[in-house]
Design a protein around this motif. Structure first.
Motif, mmCIF file in Angstrom:
data_model
loop_
_atom_site.group_PDB
_atom_site.id
_atom_site.type_symbol
_atom_site.label_atom_id
_atom_site.label_comp_id
_atom_site.label_asym_id
_atom_site.label_seq_id
_atom_site.Cartn_x
_atom_site.Cartn_y
_atom_site.Cartn_z
ATOM 1 N N HIS A 182 -4.261 -43.649 -9.148
ATOM 2 C CA HIS A 182 -4.607 -44.788 -8.279
ATOM 3 C C HIS A 182 -4.101 -44.608 -6.851
ATOM 4 O O HIS A 182 -3.693 -45.565 -6.201
ATOM 5 C CB HIS A 182 -4.106 -46.105 -8.877
ATOM 6 C CG HIS A 182 -4.597 -46.301 -10.274
ATOM 7 N ND1 HIS A 182 -5.864 -46.767 -10.549
ATOM 8 C CD2 HIS A 182 -4.016 -46.034 -11.464
ATOM 9 C CE1 HIS A 182 -6.031 -46.803 -11.864
ATOM 10 N NE2 HIS A 182 -4.932 -46.357 -12.445
ATOM 11 N N HIS A 238 0.026 -42.506 -15.271
ATOM 12 C CA HIS A 238 -0.622 -43.805 -15.404
ATOM 13 C C HIS A 238 0.200 -44.704 -16.313
ATOM 14 O O HIS A 238 1.032 -44.222 -17.075
ATOM 15 C CB HIS A 238 -2.021 -43.659 -16.040
ATOM 16 C CG HIS A 238 -3.032 -43.062 -15.131
ATOM 17 N ND1 HIS A 238 -3.802 -43.816 -14.281
ATOM 18 C CD2 HIS A 238 -3.394 -41.779 -14.931
ATOM 19 C CE1 HIS A 238 -4.609 -43.016 -13.598
ATOM 20 N NE2 HIS A 238 -4.372 -41.765 -13.976
ATOM 21 N N PHE A 239 -0.047 -45.979 -16.266
ATOM 22 C CA PHE A 239 0.346 -46.889 -17.334
ATOM 23 C C PHE A 239 -0.716 -47.972 -17.422
ATOM 24 O O PHE A 239 -1.498 -48.158 -16.502
ATOM 25 C CB PHE A 239 1.771 -47.443 -17.199
ATOM 26 C CG PHE A 239 2.008 -48.517 -16.148
ATOM 27 C CD1 PHE A 239 1.349 -49.745 -16.187
ATOM 28 C CD2 PHE A 239 2.946 -48.315 -15.154
ATOM 29 C CE1 PHE A 239 1.602 -50.732 -15.241
ATOM 30 C CE2 PHE A 239 3.208 -49.293 -14.198
ATOM 31 C CZ PHE A 239 2.527 -50.505 -14.245
ATOM 32 N N GLU A 254 1.188 -50.142 -10.925
ATOM 33 C CA GLU A 254 1.199 -48.858 -11.622
ATOM 34 C C GLU A 254 1.540 -47.720 -10.661
ATOM 35 O O GLU A 254 2.375 -46.875 -10.962
ATOM 36 C CB GLU A 254 -0.196 -48.662 -12.231
ATOM 37 C CG GLU A 254 -0.404 -47.385 -12.985
ATOM 38 C CD GLU A 254 -1.808 -47.330 -13.589
ATOM 39 O OE1 GLU A 254 -2.513 -48.370 -13.620
ATOM 40 O OE2 GLU A 254 -2.210 -46.252 -14.015
HETATM 41 ZN ZN LIG Z 1 -4.049 -45.848 -14.357
#
Ligand SMILES: [Zn+2]
Length: 97
Positions: free
Chosen positions: A8, A85-86, A29
């Motif tokens: 992102h 990522h999360f 994130e």
């Molecule tokens: Zn992500």
């Protein structure tokens, strides 16, 4: 060299996409993973493994941003690339991913 890419990290309307937002941690994130990447990079350095953090993807749109980060990783001659990522969920979510 390990490429540590922050998910992102493309800008939309002048702001980073940011990804999911944790209401529990009060952090996006991307911002969370910048901290994870810094710690991971320091740990890799401590073990003698070179790494580089990639936290900006250029390009207009998802496809262009992915092409840009791929090019950045290739230019840096990374032997391995990971992207952090999360996910987020509602409080009623169960299970794991
Ligand atoms: Zn992500």
């Amino acid at each position: 060299m390990i490429a540590i890419c922050i998910g992102h990290s493309r800008k939309i309307s002048g702001r980073y996409d940011g990804g999911a937002y944790s209401e529990y941690l009060k952090i996006s994130e991307r911002d969370f993973n910048l901290k994870v990447a810094t710690k991971l990079s320091a740990e890799l350095t401590r073990k003698g493994i070179p790494s580089k953090i990639f936290d900006h993807y250029a390009g207009n749109g998802y496809g262009y941003a992915m092409a840009d980060i791929a090019e950045q990783v290739k230019k840096a001659q990374a032997t391995l690339a990971i992207e952090l990522h999360f996910n987020s969920a509602t409080p009623s979510a169960t299970g794991h991913e």
